[in-house]
Design an enzyme around this catalytic site. Structure first.
Site, PDB file in Angstrom:
ATOM      1  N   GLY A  96       0.823  -1.204   0.000  1.00  0.00           N
ATOM      2  CA  GLY A  96       0.000   0.000   0.000  1.00  0.00           C
ATOM      3  C   GLY A  96       0.854   1.248   0.000  1.00  0.00           C
ATOM      4  O   GLY A  96       2.014   1.235   0.432  1.00  0.00           O
ATOM      5  N   ILE A  97       0.263   2.327  -0.513  1.00  0.00           N
ATOM      6  CA  ILE A  97       0.937   3.627  -0.539  1.00  0.00           C
ATOM      7  C   ILE A  97      -0.073   4.705  -0.113  1.00  0.00           C
ATOM      8  O   ILE A  97      -1.279   4.455  -0.100  1.00  0.00           O
ATOM      9  CB  ILE A  97       1.490   3.979  -1.940  1.00  0.00           C
ATOM     10  CG1 ILE A  97       0.359   4.003  -2.990  1.00  0.00           C
ATOM     11  CG2 ILE A  97       2.584   3.005  -2.347  1.00  0.00           C
ATOM     12  CD1 ILE A  97       0.805   4.518  -4.366  1.00  0.00           C
ATOM     13  N   THR A  98       0.434   5.874   0.227  1.00  0.00           N
ATOM     14  CA  THR A  98      -0.434   7.040   0.423  1.00  0.00           C
ATOM     15  C   THR A  98      -0.002   8.128  -0.562  1.00  0.00           C
ATOM     16  O   THR A  98       1.178   8.224  -0.911  1.00  0.00           O
ATOM     17  CB  THR A  98      -0.338   7.605   1.856  1.00  0.00           C
ATOM     18  OG1 THR A  98       1.040   7.812   2.167  1.00  0.00           O
ATOM     19  CG2 THR A  98      -0.952   6.669   2.876  1.00  0.00           C
ATOM     20  N   ASP A 100      -1.430  11.681  -0.153  1.00  0.00           N
ATOM     21  CA  ASP A 100      -2.412  12.552   0.491  1.00  0.00           C
ATOM     22  C   ASP A 100      -2.465  13.949  -0.125  1.00  0.00           C
ATOM     23  O   ASP A 100      -1.431  14.561  -0.389  1.00  0.00           O
ATOM     24  CB  ASP A 100      -2.070  12.722   1.984  1.00  0.00           C
ATOM     25  CG  ASP A 100      -2.210  11.427   2.779  1.00  0.00           C
ATOM     26  OD1 ASP A 100      -2.630  10.412   2.200  1.00  0.00           O
ATOM     27  OD2 ASP A 100      -1.914  11.456   3.992  1.00  0.00           O
ATOM     28  N   GLN A 153     -11.082  10.001   5.709  1.00  0.00           N
ATOM     29  CA  GLN A 153     -10.067  10.837   6.364  1.00  0.00           C
ATOM     30  C   GLN A 153      -9.767  12.051   5.503  1.00  0.00           C
ATOM     31  O   GLN A 153      -9.636  11.936   4.275  1.00  0.00           O
ATOM     32  CB  GLN A 153      -8.787  10.021   6.600  1.00  0.00           C
ATOM     33  CG  GLN A 153      -7.683  10.770   7.317  1.00  0.00           C
ATOM     34  CD  GLN A 153      -8.146  11.328   8.658  1.00  0.00           C
ATOM     35  OE1 GLN A 153      -8.594  12.469   8.751  1.00  0.00           O
ATOM     36  NE2 GLN A 153      -8.052  10.529   9.715  1.00  0.00           N
ATOM     37  N   GLN A 156      -7.590  12.272   2.170  1.00  0.00           N
ATOM     38  CA  GLN A 156      -7.378  10.884   1.719  1.00  0.00           C
ATOM     39  C   GLN A 156      -8.572  10.356   0.929  1.00  0.00           C
ATOM     40  O   GLN A 156      -8.987   9.209   1.125  1.00  0.00           O
ATOM     41  CB  GLN A 156      -7.103   9.973   2.911  1.00  0.00           C
ATOM     42  CG  GLN A 156      -5.759  10.228   3.579  1.00  0.00           C
ATOM     43  CD  GLN A 156      -5.289   9.059   4.433  1.00  0.00           C
ATOM     44  OE1 GLN A 156      -6.089   8.394   5.088  1.00  0.00           O
ATOM     45  NE2 GLN A 156      -3.998   8.794   4.429  1.00  0.00           N
ATOM     46  N   TYR A 159      -7.164   7.302  -0.826  1.00  0.00           N
ATOM     47  CA  TYR A 159      -6.837   6.186   0.088  1.00  0.00           C
ATOM     48  C   TYR A 159      -8.112   5.599   0.693  1.00  0.00           C
ATOM     49  O   TYR A 159      -8.292   4.377   0.751  1.00  0.00           O
ATOM     50  CB  TYR A 159      -5.906   6.718   1.176  1.00  0.00           C
ATOM     51  CG  TYR A 159      -5.333   5.677   2.128  1.00  0.00           C
ATOM     52  CD1 TYR A 159      -4.203   4.945   1.778  1.00  0.00           C
ATOM     53  CD2 TYR A 159      -5.905   5.459   3.379  1.00  0.00           C
ATOM     54  CE1 TYR A 159      -3.666   4.011   2.656  1.00  0.00           C
ATOM     55  CE2 TYR A 159      -5.368   4.535   4.258  1.00  0.00           C
ATOM     56  CZ  TYR A 159      -4.247   3.812   3.894  1.00  0.00           C
ATOM     57  OH  TYR A 159      -3.716   2.895   4.774  1.00  0.00           O
ATOM     58  N   PRO A 189      -6.415  -2.120  10.073  1.00  0.00           N
ATOM     59  CA  PRO A 189      -5.620  -1.541  11.159  1.00  0.00           C
ATOM     60  C   PRO A 189      -6.032  -0.105  11.432  1.00  0.00           C
ATOM     61  O   PRO A 189      -6.457   0.626  10.537  1.00  0.00           O
ATOM     62  CB  PRO A 189      -4.187  -1.577  10.613  1.00  0.00           C
ATOM     63  CG  PRO A 189      -4.216  -2.469   9.417  1.00  0.00           C
ATOM     64  CD  PRO A 189      -5.602  -2.381   8.876  1.00  0.00           C
ATOM     65  N   TYR A 191      -4.220   3.301  13.590  1.00  0.00           N
ATOM     66  CA  TYR A 191      -2.908   3.941  13.443  1.00  0.00           C
ATOM     67  C   TYR A 191      -1.839   3.108  14.136  1.00  0.00           C
ATOM     68  O   TYR A 191      -1.954   2.779  15.312  1.00  0.00           O
ATOM     69  CB  TYR A 191      -2.953   5.351  14.022  1.00  0.00           C
ATOM     70  CG  TYR A 191      -3.771   6.275  13.151  1.00  0.00           C
ATOM     71  CD1 TYR A 191      -3.188   6.924  12.063  1.00  0.00           C
ATOM     72  CD2 TYR A 191      -5.123   6.465  13.394  1.00  0.00           C
ATOM     73  CE1 TYR A 191      -3.945   7.768  11.249  1.00  0.00           C
ATOM     74  CE2 TYR A 191      -5.887   7.305  12.587  1.00  0.00           C
ATOM     75  CZ  TYR A 191      -5.284   7.948  11.521  1.00  0.00           C
ATOM     76  OH  TYR A 191      -6.030   8.769  10.714  1.00  0.00           O
TER      77      TYR A 191
HETATM   78  P1  NAD Z   1       4.913   0.457   4.539  1.00  0.00           P
HETATM   79  O1  NAD Z   1       5.060   1.632   3.635  1.00  0.00           O
HETATM   80  O2  NAD Z   1       5.901   0.256   5.613  1.00  0.00           O
HETATM   81  O3  NAD Z   1       4.802  -0.875   3.704  1.00  0.00           O
HETATM   82  C1  NAD Z   1       4.114  -0.970   2.484  1.00  0.00           C
HETATM   83  C2  NAD Z   1       4.962  -1.812   1.567  1.00  0.00           C
HETATM   84  O4  NAD Z   1       4.277  -1.914   0.292  1.00  0.00           O
HETATM   85  C3  NAD Z   1       6.335  -1.193   1.295  1.00  0.00           C
HETATM   86  O5  NAD Z   1       7.361  -2.132   1.624  1.00  0.00           O
HETATM   87  C4  NAD Z   1       6.302  -0.876  -0.174  1.00  0.00           C
HETATM   88  O6  NAD Z   1       7.554  -1.002  -0.832  1.00  0.00           O
HETATM   89  C5  NAD Z   1       5.289  -1.888  -0.682  1.00  0.00           C
HETATM   90  N1  NAD Z   1       4.736  -1.487  -1.977  1.00  0.00           N
HETATM   91  C6  NAD Z   1       4.332  -0.244  -2.353  1.00  0.00           C
HETATM   92  N2  NAD Z   1       3.936  -0.266  -3.632  1.00  0.00           N
HETATM   93  C7  NAD Z   1       4.080  -1.548  -4.058  1.00  0.00           C
HETATM   94  C8  NAD Z   1       3.858  -2.184  -5.302  1.00  0.00           C
HETATM   95  N3  NAD Z   1       3.376  -1.513  -6.367  1.00  0.00           N
HETATM   96  N4  NAD Z   1       4.122  -3.502  -5.414  1.00  0.00           N
HETATM   97  C9  NAD Z   1       4.622  -4.199  -4.351  1.00  0.00           C
HETATM   98  N5  NAD Z   1       4.859  -3.641  -3.150  1.00  0.00           N
HETATM   99  C10 NAD Z   1       4.595  -2.322  -3.016  1.00  0.00           C
HETATM  100  O7  NAD Z   1       3.439   0.588   5.140  1.00  0.00           O
HETATM  101  P2  NAD Z   1       2.768  -0.274   6.308  1.00  0.00           P
HETATM  102  O8  NAD Z   1       2.524   0.629   7.416  1.00  0.00           O
HETATM  103  O9  NAD Z   1       3.508  -1.545   6.513  1.00  0.00           O
HETATM  104  O10 NAD Z   1       1.351  -0.590   5.617  1.00  0.00           O
HETATM  105  C11 NAD Z   1       0.997  -1.892   5.157  1.00  0.00           C
HETATM  106  C12 NAD Z   1      -0.472  -1.884   4.777  1.00  0.00           C
HETATM  107  O11 NAD Z   1      -1.257  -1.548   5.915  1.00  0.00           O
HETATM  108  C13 NAD Z   1      -0.806  -0.854   3.702  1.00  0.00           C
HETATM  109  O12 NAD Z   1      -1.774  -1.398   2.828  1.00  0.00           O
HETATM  110  C14 NAD Z   1      -1.390   0.283   4.505  1.00  0.00           C
HETATM  111  O13 NAD Z   1      -2.274   1.050   3.727  1.00  0.00           O
HETATM  112  C15 NAD Z   1      -2.100  -0.455   5.609  1.00  0.00           C
HETATM  113  N6  NAD Z   1      -2.299   0.320   6.835  1.00  0.00           N
HETATM  114  C16 NAD Z   1      -1.257   0.809   7.541  1.00  0.00           C
HETATM  115  C17 NAD Z   1      -1.511   1.523   8.704  1.00  0.00           C
HETATM  116  C18 NAD Z   1      -0.393   2.067   9.545  1.00  0.00           C
HETATM  117  O14 NAD Z   1      -0.682   2.715  10.552  1.00  0.00           O
HETATM  118  N7  NAD Z   1       0.857   1.838   9.218  1.00  0.00           N
HETATM  119  C19 NAD Z   1      -2.810   1.735   9.132  1.00  0.00           C
HETATM  120  C20 NAD Z   1      -3.850   1.233   8.380  1.00  0.00           C
HETATM  121  C21 NAD Z   1      -3.583   0.509   7.237  1.00  0.00           C
END
Ligand code: NAD
Length: 253
Positions: A96-98, A100, A153, A156, A159, A189, A191
């Site tokens: 996942g990516i953001t 914003d 949000q 977002q 997102y 999840p 935050y």
């Molecule tokens: P992170 O940025 O640490 O990890 C996301 C990973 O996805 C990265 O390693 C990145 O390289 C990879 N990625 C991005 N684009 C990609 C692509 N096209 N192909 C393959 N891999 C790709 O973020 P995180 O905090 O570990 O988040 C993981 C998931 O949890 C995401 O989907 C995020 O939206 C969701 N999330 C996170 C939180 C939080 O608080 N961290 C809260 C709610 C949801």
């Protein structure tokens, strides 16, 4: 994970070297799975650090580079992994990516780029593993959404739309696959204590923490535990569900 099966389950975790993905890989490996972490090849230095972080797990976690926003790359990845490991039993979509920005400032590129990773990526991976799961009569798919998909949000729209879409996708696919031993669930999840949230300005982060009934950010292990629960063989009666892991930040029935 392999509680009811003789051979270790093979789990694929996209975004597998990220803040949450790494811990998801570790917990799945800890419960007996062989795990393939999938992430972007471009993050070579991060891949090296990841290999160090999971070195204690005796080769239970491998790495494969793929961009989940590209359908053909996911097709090739699924073919390669199924040839190498015999099957993909568990798929966790955590990439996942953001991007914003308030809607008035959001460019079409930021909209499409985010949707291509956070929503198309889920389709691209599921579409390429589902036939094998249905044929073998077993599969566990866990899609990572977000509390911000449930509440919306500020800044977002992209997102929140993608993450709400992820759970709609999970519910629809759950109906299509339920009779064939394949469950599809969402973990949302709140935050978490990861780089994604560390990037939020400190004053806003403090406000967020003040609004969490449990009084702290989530740890990656909190999320990984929920994923491992839904990925277990024994979780076969749970499908189409969304499991919020948010410290009480957003409660709903
Ligand atoms: P992170 O940025 O640490 O990890 C996301 C990973 O996805 C990265 O390693 C990145 O390289 C990879 N990625 C991005 N684009 C990609 C692509 N096209 N192909 C393959 N891999 C790709 O973020 P995180 O905090 O570990 O988040 C993981 C998931 O949890 C995401 O989907 C995020 O939206 C969701 N999330 C996170 C939180 C939080 O608080 N961290 C809260 C709610 C949801």
């Amino acid at each position: 994970m392999s509680d009811l099966s003789a051979t270790p389950r093979h789990a694929v975790v996209t975004g597998g070297i990220g803040g949450l993905g790494t811990e998801i890989c570790r917990q799945l490996a800890g419960s007996g799975c062989h795990v393939t972490a999938v992430d972007l090849a471009a993050r070579a230095e991060r891949v090296a650090a990841f290999r160090d972080e999971v070195a204690d797990l005796d080769g239970a976690i491998g790495f494969e580079a793929a961009d989940v926003s590209k359908f053909d790359a996911c097709a090739q990845l699924a073919t390669r992994l199924q040839r190498q490991h015999g099957s993909i039993d568990i798929l966790v979509n955590a990439a996942g990516i953001t991007r914003d920005a308030s809607l008035r400032k959001m460019s079409p590129e930021h909209w499409h780029e985010l949707l291509q990773v956070n929503l198309d990526g889920v389709f691209n991976m599921c579409r390429n593993v589902i036939d094998g799961m249905l044929t073998r009569g077993f599969g566990r798919i866990v899609n990572i959404s977000s509390v911000n998909g449930q509440t919306g949000q500020f800044g977002q729209t992209n997102y929140s739309a993608a993450k709400a879409g992820v759970h709609g996708f999970s519910m629809a696919l759950a109906r299509e696959t339920a009779r064939k031993g394949v469950t599809v669930n969402t973990v949302s999840p709140g935050y978490c204590d990861t780089p994604m949230v560390a990037a939020v300005p400190a004053d806003i982060r403090e406000q967020i923490i003040a609004g969490i009934p449990v009084g702290r950010l989530g740890q990656p292990a909190d999320i990984a535990r929920a994923v491992a629960f839904l990925a277990a063989d024994a979780a076969g009666y749970i499908t189409g569900a969304n499991l919020p892991v948010n410290g009480g930040y957003f409660m709903s029935f």
